[in-house]
Design a protein around this motif. Structure first.
Motif, PDB file in Angstrom:
ATOM      1  N   GLN A 152       0.278  -0.972  -0.403  1.00 26.00           N
ATOM      2  CA  GLN A 152      -0.279  -0.307   0.058  1.00 26.00           C
ATOM      3  C   GLN A 152       0.913   1.074   0.119  1.00 26.00           C
ATOM      4  O   GLN A 152       0.110   2.278  -0.493  1.00 26.00           O
ATOM      5  N   SER A 153       2.174   1.310   0.692  1.00 25.06           N
ATOM      6  CA  SER A 153       3.127   2.526   0.825  1.00 25.06           C
ATOM      7  C   SER A 153       3.390   2.744  -1.014  1.00 25.06           C
ATOM      8  O   SER A 153       3.776   3.963  -1.518  1.00 25.06           O
ATOM      9  N   LEU A 154       4.110   1.628  -1.556  1.00 28.20           N
ATOM     10  CA  LEU A 154       4.443   1.912  -2.754  1.00 28.20           C
ATOM     11  C   LEU A 154       3.323   1.200  -3.827  1.00 28.20           C
ATOM     12  O   LEU A 154       3.799   2.113  -4.891  1.00 28.20           O
ATOM     13  N   GLY A 155       2.454   1.619  -3.465  1.00 33.26           N
ATOM     14  CA  GLY A 155       0.632   1.062  -4.687  1.00 33.26           C
ATOM     15  C   GLY A 155       1.520   0.591  -5.442  1.00 33.26           C
ATOM     16  O   GLY A 155       1.091   0.316  -7.166  1.00 33.26           O
ATOM     17  N   ILE A 156       1.567  -0.487  -5.573  1.00 35.56           N
ATOM     18  CA  ILE A 156       2.424  -2.058  -5.968  1.00 35.56           C
ATOM     19  C   ILE A 156       0.878  -3.045  -5.273  1.00 35.56           C
ATOM     20  O   ILE A 156      -0.084  -2.821  -4.193  1.00 35.56           O
ATOM     21  N   GLY A 157       0.888  -3.652  -5.492  1.00 29.65           N
ATOM     22  CA  GLY A 157       0.621  -5.551  -5.389  1.00 29.65           C
ATOM     23  C   GLY A 157       1.170  -6.083  -4.389  1.00 29.65           C
ATOM     24  O   GLY A 157       2.266  -5.975  -4.591  1.00 29.65           O
ATOM     25  N   ALA A 158      -0.074  -6.599  -3.753  1.00 25.49           N
ATOM     26  CA  ALA A 158       1.324  -7.300  -2.077  1.00 25.49           C
ATOM     27  C   ALA A 158       1.891  -8.526  -2.774  1.00 25.49           C
ATOM     28  O   ALA A 158       2.686  -9.134  -2.987  1.00 25.49           O
ATOM     29  N   GLY A 159       0.834  -9.064  -4.457  1.00 21.41           N
ATOM     30  CA  GLY A 159       1.948 -10.045  -4.913  1.00 21.41           C
ATOM     31  C   GLY A 159       3.360  -9.750  -5.687  1.00 21.41           C
ATOM     32  O   GLY A 159       4.000 -10.642  -6.016  1.00 21.41           O
ATOM     33  N   GLN A 160       3.330  -8.570  -5.322  1.00 20.91           N
ATOM     34  CA  GLN A 160       4.927  -8.042  -6.634  1.00 20.91           C
ATOM     35  C   GLN A 160       5.989  -7.692  -4.863  1.00 20.91           C
ATOM     36  O   GLN A 160       7.037  -6.948  -5.992  1.00 20.91           O
ATOM     37  N   VAL A 161       5.192  -7.636  -3.739  1.00 19.13           N
ATOM     38  CA  VAL A 161       6.762  -7.397  -2.523  1.00 19.13           C
ATOM     39  C   VAL A 161       7.571  -8.071  -2.830  1.00 19.13           C
ATOM     40  O   VAL A 161       8.610  -8.140  -2.200  1.00 19.13           O
ATOM     41  N   MET A 162       7.046  -9.928  -2.539  1.00 12.80           N
ATOM     42  CA  MET A 162       8.474 -10.516  -1.709  1.00 12.80           C
ATOM     43  C   MET A 162       8.865 -11.101  -2.982  1.00 12.80           C
ATOM     44  O   MET A 162       9.776 -11.928  -2.427  1.00 12.80           O
ATOM     45  N   GLY A 163       9.128 -11.394  -4.028  1.00 13.39           N
ATOM     46  CA  GLY A 163      10.048 -11.814  -5.033  1.00 13.39           C
ATOM     47  C   GLY A 163      10.625 -11.071  -5.667  1.00 13.39           C
ATOM     48  O   GLY A 163      11.429  -9.786  -5.349  1.00 13.39           O
ATOM     49  N   ASP A 164      11.511 -11.684  -7.057  1.00 14.02           N
ATOM     50  CA  ASP A 164      12.562 -11.241  -7.945  1.00 14.02           C
ATOM     51  C   ASP A 164      11.775 -10.696  -8.969  1.00 14.02           C
ATOM     52  O   ASP A 164      11.635 -11.103 -10.107  1.00 14.02           O
ATOM     53  N   TYR A 165      12.366  -9.365  -8.697  1.00 12.25           N
ATOM     54  CA  TYR A 165      10.994  -8.779  -9.684  1.00 12.25           C
ATOM     55  C   TYR A 165      11.991  -8.025 -11.085  1.00 12.25           C
ATOM     56  O   TYR A 165      11.496  -8.032 -11.919  1.00 12.25           O
ATOM     57  N   ILE A 166      13.255  -8.643 -10.799  1.00  9.90           N
ATOM     58  CA  ILE A 166      14.279  -8.597 -12.264  1.00  9.90           C
ATOM     59  C   ILE A 166      13.616  -9.496 -13.244  1.00  9.90           C
ATOM     60  O   ILE A 166      13.451  -9.190 -13.933  1.00  9.90           O
ATOM     61  N   ALA A 167      13.911 -10.793 -12.233  1.00 10.79           N
ATOM     62  CA  ALA A 167      13.784 -11.973 -13.404  1.00 10.79           C
ATOM     63  C   ALA A 167      11.813 -12.510 -13.567  1.00 10.79           C
ATOM     64  O   ALA A 167      12.211 -12.211 -15.037  1.00 10.79           O
ATOM     65  N   ASN A 168      11.480 -11.440 -13.112  1.00 12.70           N
ATOM     66  CA  ASN A 168       9.759 -11.309 -13.316  1.00 12.70           C
ATOM     67  C   ASN A 168       9.699 -10.293 -14.612  1.00 12.70           C
ATOM     68  O   ASN A 168       8.756 -10.107 -14.708  1.00 12.70           O
ATOM     69  N   GLY A 169      10.271  -9.162 -14.519  1.00 14.82           N
ATOM     70  CA  GLY A 169      10.474  -8.664 -15.467  1.00 14.82           C
ATOM     71  C   GLY A 169       9.043  -6.884 -15.436  1.00 14.82           C
ATOM     72  O   GLY A 169       8.835  -6.770 -15.889  1.00 14.82           O
ATOM     73  N   LEU A 170       9.230  -6.812 -13.639  1.00 17.16           N
ATOM     74  CA  LEU A 170       8.654  -5.628 -13.381  1.00 17.16           C
ATOM     75  C   LEU A 170       9.538  -4.570 -13.075  1.00 17.16           C
ATOM     76  O   LEU A 170       9.529  -4.017 -11.626  1.00 17.16           O
ATOM     77  N   ASP A 171       9.704  -3.517 -13.977  1.00 17.05           N
ATOM     78  CA  ASP A 171       9.773  -3.026 -14.227  1.00 17.05           C
ATOM     79  C   ASP A 171       9.880  -1.618 -13.318  1.00 17.05           C
ATOM     80  O   ASP A 171      10.414  -1.275 -12.884  1.00 17.05           O
ATOM     81  N   ASP A 172       8.307  -1.656 -13.613  1.00 10.57           N
ATOM     82  CA  ASP A 172       8.011  -0.637 -12.263  1.00 10.57           C
ATOM     83  C   ASP A 172       8.243  -0.652 -10.771  1.00 10.57           C
ATOM     84  O   ASP A 172       8.725   0.188  -9.913  1.00 10.57           O
ATOM     85  N   ILE A 173       8.170  -1.968 -10.177  1.00  8.57           N
ATOM     86  CA  ILE A 173       8.696  -1.844  -9.089  1.00  8.57           C
ATOM     87  C   ILE A 173      10.017  -2.415  -8.471  1.00  8.57           C
ATOM     88  O   ILE A 173      10.675  -1.313  -8.264  1.00  8.57           O
ATOM     89  N   ALA A 174      11.109  -2.612  -9.350  1.00  5.16           N
ATOM     90  CA  ALA A 174      12.119  -1.990  -9.773  1.00  5.16           C
ATOM     91  C   ALA A 174      12.804  -0.738  -9.607  1.00  5.16           C
ATOM     92  O   ALA A 174      14.346  -0.254  -9.037  1.00  5.16           O
ATOM     93  N   VAL A 175      12.053   0.071 -10.609  1.00  5.47           N
ATOM     94  CA  VAL A 175      11.981   1.366 -10.583  1.00  5.47           C
ATOM     95  C   VAL A 175      12.040   1.970  -8.504  1.00  5.47           C
ATOM     96  O   VAL A 175      12.774   2.698  -7.834  1.00  5.47           O
ATOM     97  N   LYS A 176      11.050   1.387  -8.028  1.00  3.92           N
ATOM     98  CA  LYS A 176      10.558   2.270  -6.538  1.00  3.92           C
ATOM     99  C   LYS A 176      11.516   1.189  -5.332  1.00  3.92           C
ATOM    100  O   LYS A 176      11.849   2.051  -4.503  1.00  3.92           O
ATOM    101  N   ALA A 177      12.352  -0.083  -6.009  1.00  3.25           N
ATOM    102  CA  ALA A 177      13.188  -0.747  -5.451  1.00  3.25           C
ATOM    103  C   ALA A 177      14.807   0.767  -5.156  1.00  3.25           C
ATOM    104  O   ALA A 177      15.206  -0.073  -4.320  1.00  3.25           O
ATOM    105  N   ARG A 178      14.341   0.538  -6.107  1.00  6.14           N
ATOM    106  CA  ARG A 178      15.812   1.534  -6.715  1.00  6.14           C
ATOM    107  C   ARG A 178      16.368   2.269  -5.710  1.00  6.14           C
ATOM    108  O   ARG A 178      16.823   2.990  -5.166  1.00  6.14           O
ATOM    109  N   ALA A 179      15.152   3.054  -5.318  1.00  3.43           N
ATOM    110  CA  ALA A 179      14.557   3.982  -5.496  1.00  3.43           C
ATOM    111  C   ALA A 179      15.072   4.390  -3.666  1.00  3.43           C
ATOM    112  O   ALA A 179      15.140   5.050  -3.285  1.00  3.43           O
ATOM    113  N   ILE A 180      14.704   3.659  -2.907  1.00  4.41           N
ATOM    114  CA  ILE A 180      14.444   2.935  -1.595  1.00  4.41           C
ATOM    115  C   ILE A 180      16.273   2.743  -1.474  1.00  4.41           C
ATOM    116  O   ILE A 180      16.463   3.834  -0.569  1.00  4.41           O
ATOM    117  N   VAL A 181      17.034   2.954  -1.829  1.00  4.12           N
ATOM    118  CA  VAL A 181      18.511   2.438  -2.263  1.00  4.12           C
ATOM    119  C   VAL A 181      19.367   3.615  -2.205  1.00  4.12           C
ATOM    120  O   VAL A 181      19.655   4.512  -1.632  1.00  4.12           O
TER     121      VAL A 181
END
Length: 861
Positions: A152-181
């Motif tokens: 909810q804090s990131l505006g994404i689905g709960a099923g997109q939080v715990m996996g390998d977003y790179i291998a799954n091609g979730l580019d929008d998720i990768a952007v948010k993860a990289r921004a946290i760093v």
């Protein structure tokens, strides 16, 4: 291991997915089979050369008992378990290491800043998103709730939080993860305390609305120095694809990242000072210009190149993170230097290893009825402190009028007397006897001797042995230091029960306020030197029977020079200032005492002369190698002048031959002898012997004290005005009214002024002249603490010596002001009249309290 709040609470990090809250989360489930390794995947992009571990200790840091490995080019670490069963019951951790770990989204370039990631129990994929989930769980949320909160804090689905977003091609998720760093939300390193875990969550909550906006078409903005650009609300700016292409001045930096979007010559401002980097001579604002930084091989865009917490301009070793200071300027940093201040005392034992003027060797004072020590202990201390200076009989005689203070905690007793803060003095006689004084009162009779090479007790030669008539004994060894205050190690043996049986031994330390080597002047009771007496005037009572002129004086001096081997000696202010001398005619008693004090940096000052009970103040100066004194007896009395010439005749007892020309206004008034004029006087010869103790009680002026309640530290009347204080000074009635004593640089430089009520004023550093040309500085006011004697109450203050020569103290943390006027002096103690203003008394704003007190002056070590 940290406390149990880390280990077992419903939903916290220590809970096994296979155990309930009430179970023991740390007891592994019985193994089905033993596995040799465990794989953790580290993702920001995939991270290579990061450290990964299974956190058996459950405390957010790697330690003994945890199992670790290093990630490979696929971001995976194969961890050898070495017998650890069921590693999935522990959280997984990854530490990206600055300068080592590589984010494979940017291959070949190590990350510039470290960061710590983790995943809850049972997960082996570790990402910035799993780290947030893990921290939510640490706060007390269950796993599913923590995942939902993160999504909810990131505006994404709960099923997109715990996996390998790179291998799954979730580019929008990768952007948010990289921004946290990139936004620095995660911890930079392993934690050292539980409280540190609240920091990343607080920053995540502050930035989650920004993170929610980010995707492949909405981006954070980075300036030319790769820093996130912040808006007026101190939050990161987010721009769309179009803004990433807008560059008004075509300098290669987009407008959103350019502090000078319309200036093609400037595109960055590292120190945010409004001056572009190309024009700014000091880009990082560290006090070194960019040119200087190039010469020093430091980073002009990093105020602390070596990252040791000290700015480059203040760092003696700006490229060495292990060194920052070189106290003695020998090119060796203090951390590596065994003697930082180069005073000969090892830092391990130096009371203040950063200050060469503090020569005292540090060791714990051992005053105890249970200590049984020997000479070897004393010798070890001496070696640690740089050795000792062997003393001879002449040196001990030179201790006549030694004053010392002990390095002891407040309230410590020695024998039957409490001596903390006491003034102690010893007088040594030629016949091997000595007298000890405590606060000016005789407190013991001693015999003394010098230890020899065959000392049966094991003491080295050249130490002083003191034997008290009550059975006490001491051995003194002077440390091999010379300075304003000399240092002794003292081995004490005393019969505290009064039965003459030595039942206690102890080591302690002593500071001498006065000591002369055997080649320095020694005070004597009479003058034996027979200097040249050519053309000395004949005196009739207190006046010359035949007047002399200055020309006759000059001729007499020249005649004396011809009959001596050395001519005249140089008179310097350093040989006079803050010194006391005894004066007498050849073969007569040293009947007068001259004390010279300075009040400026020039060759002049003020002082006083004591002849019997007659006190006379004077001004003095060194002029053309002559000492000229101009004095006045008491207010409205006559003036007198003496001119001294120092001749090169001296003997072993420290006496020096002088020729003097004296003029006295009273002689002219009395017309004695017949026809004397103001330009005439008397020529005399005499001996001057240096002495440290004036030994005269000060004049008090306590008729002008106002009402004061010592128990409550408050006034008992309506107070006094500054005008009343000025009048009290004028009416004080001492011989010094015509020439008020002034606080001087010499008096206040690194000094401790102890008041007669036990309070003290400590002045740090050398006083400086402020913009008004007045002396000023800082210090602390210290008040004894009855409840904790070893921790006095302190107040910081600033001070100035005003145009009247008065010391004005302004307390830093209150509106209190103290004003002191010196009234009288014996060279070591000063009588003073004070005016204290304190708004807490609720007097009229211009009222205060007048007090009479006495300062005792000692140098701070």
């Amino acid at each position: 291991m940290m406390n149990k709040s880390w280990e077992c609470a419903c939903g916290l990090i220590g809970i096994s997915l296979l155990a309930g809250c009430g179970g023991d989360a740390k007891q592994p489930v019985a193994p089905v089979k033993t596995i040799p390794s465990y794989t953790i995947t580290a993702i920001d992009g995939y991270l290579q050369s990061a450290r990964a571990w299974v956190d058996v200790g459950q405390n957010f840091r790697f330690e003994s008992g945890d199992r670790q490995g290093t990630t490979n080019a696929s971001g995976q670490a194969s961890i050898a378990l070495n017998g650890l069963e069921n590693p999935s019951q522990y959280a997984s951790f990854v530490l990206a290491i600055a300068g080592q770990t590589v984010d494979l989204d940017n291959p070949g370039t190590p990350v510039s800043k470290g960061f710590l990631m983790s995943a809850p129990i049972g997960y082996t994929t570790v990402t910035p998103l799993t780290s947030i989930v893990h921290l939510y769980m640490y706060e007390g949320l269950g796993e599913s709730t923590a995942i939902s909160a993160t999504a909810q804090s990131l505006g994404i689905g709960a099923g997109q939080v715990m996996g390998d977003y790179i291998a799954n091609g979730l580019d929008d998720i990768a952007v948010k993860a990289r921004a946290i760093v990139q936004l620095g939300i995660l911890l930079k390193q392993e934690v050292s305390s539980e409280e540190e875990l609240a920091v990343p969550m607080a920053e995540f909550r502050r930035l989650r609305d920004v993170l929610k906006q980010l995707d492949t078409h909405h981006h954070l903005v980075f300036d030319a120095h790769d820093r996130v650009v912040l808006g007026d609300n101190n939050l990161p700016i987010v721009v769309d694809d179009a803004a990433l292409k807008t560059d008004s001045d075509s300098d290669g930096v987009i407008d959103a990242a350019d502090p000078f979007p319309n200036d093609p010559n400037e595109s960055a401002d590292f120190d945010y000072d409004g001056l572009g980097d190309n024009l700014d001579p000091d880009d990082d604002n560290d006090g070194l210009t960019d040119v200087q930084e190039e010469m020093l091989n430091t980073d002009p865009f990093n105020p602390d190149t070596d990252g040791d917490g000290v700015n480059d301009s203040e760092d003696a070793f700006p490229t060495d993170k292990n060194e920052t200071v070189d106290t003695d300027g020998d090119g060796i940093g203090d951390n590596a230097d065994p003697d930082n201040d180069n005073d000969g005392v090892s830092d391990e034992y130096d009371e203040d290893p950063q200050d060469p003027t503090k020569l005292s060797c540090r060791f714990d004072a051992m005053i105890s009825s249970s200590f049984e020590l020997d000479a070897n202990t004393m010798h070890n201390i001496i070696l640690q402190c740089g050795g000792y200076l062997p003393l001879g009989g002449n040196d001990v005689k030179a201790l006549t009028a030694l004053r010392r203070n002990r390095v002891m905690e407040t309230g410590t007793s020695y024998g039957s007397q409490s001596e903390s803060g006491a003034t102690e003095a010893y007088e040594f006689a030629d016949n091997g006897t000595a007298v000890r004084y405590l606060n000016g009162v005789a407190a013991g009779n001693y015999t003394w001797s010098i230890t020899g090479s065959n000392e049966k007790d094991g003491f080295a030669s050249g130490m002083i042995k003191l034997f008290n008539s009550n059975g006490d004994a001491e051995v003194w060894a002077m440390l091999n230091k010379t300075g304003e205050q000399n240092l002794f190690i003292v081995f004490s043996q005393y019969a505290s029960n009064g039965d003459n049986i030595i039942d206690t031994q102890a080591l302690w330390q002593m500071r001498s306020l006065d000591y002369r080597h055997s080649d320095a002047p020694v005070p004597v009771s009479s003058a034996t030197l027979s200097p040249c007496t050519t053309d000395d005037s004949v005196m009739s009572g207190s006046a010359p029977s035949i007047a002399a002129t200055r020309a006759q004086f000059d001729t007499a001096v020249e005649s004396c020079k011809q009959s001596t081997s050395g001519g005249d000696l140089t008179v310097t202010v350093s040989s006079l200032a803050s010194q006391s001398f005894l004066w007498g005619k050849p073969g007569e008693e040293l009947s007068s005492r001259y004390t010279f004090l300075t009040n400026s940096g020039d060759n002049q000052g003020f002082g006083y002369r004591l002849t019997g009970e007659k006190a006379e103040s004077y001004q003095w100066e060194v002029d053309n190698n002559l000492l000229v004194i101009q004095g006045r007896d008491i207010p409205n009395a006559t003036n007198w002048t003496q001119t001294f010439s120092l001749l090169a005749e001296a003997e072993a007892n420290g006496e020096t031959s002088w020729k003097t020309f004296t003029q006295d206004e009273q002689w002219v008034k009395d017309n004695t002898p017949d026809g004397i004029t103001a330009e005439q006087g008397a020529i005399g010869s005499g001996s001057l012997v240096q002495s440290a103790l004036p030994g005269r009680l000060l004049t008090q002026c306590d008729d002008f004290d106002t009402g004061w309640n010592d128990s409550t530290q408050s006034p008992t009347d309506s107070g006094a005005t500054p005008a009343a204080y000025d009048q009290a000074i004028a009416n004080c009635g001492t011989p010094w009214t015509a020439t008020p004593l002034a606080f001087t640089s010499n008096l206040l430089s690194t000094a401790l002024l102890t008041l007669d009520n036990g309070h003290s004023l400590a002045f740090a550093g050398v006083p400086v002249s402020n913009s008004d040309g007045l002396l000023s500085g800082n210090g602390t006011y210290n008040v004894p603490n009855a409840e904790q004697p070893d921790q006095p109450l302190t107040e910081a203050f600033s001070w100035v010596v005003n145009a009247k020569g008065q010391l004005v103290i302004t307390f830093t943390d209150s509106d209190k002001v103290m004003t002191w006027q010196l009234q009288d002096s014996d060279g070591l103690s000063f009588s003073a009249l004070g005016f204290l203003e304190n708004p807490d008394w609720q007097l009229n704003p211009d009222h205060g309290v007048i007090q009479q007190t006495r300062f005792t002056v000692s140098r701070m070590m």
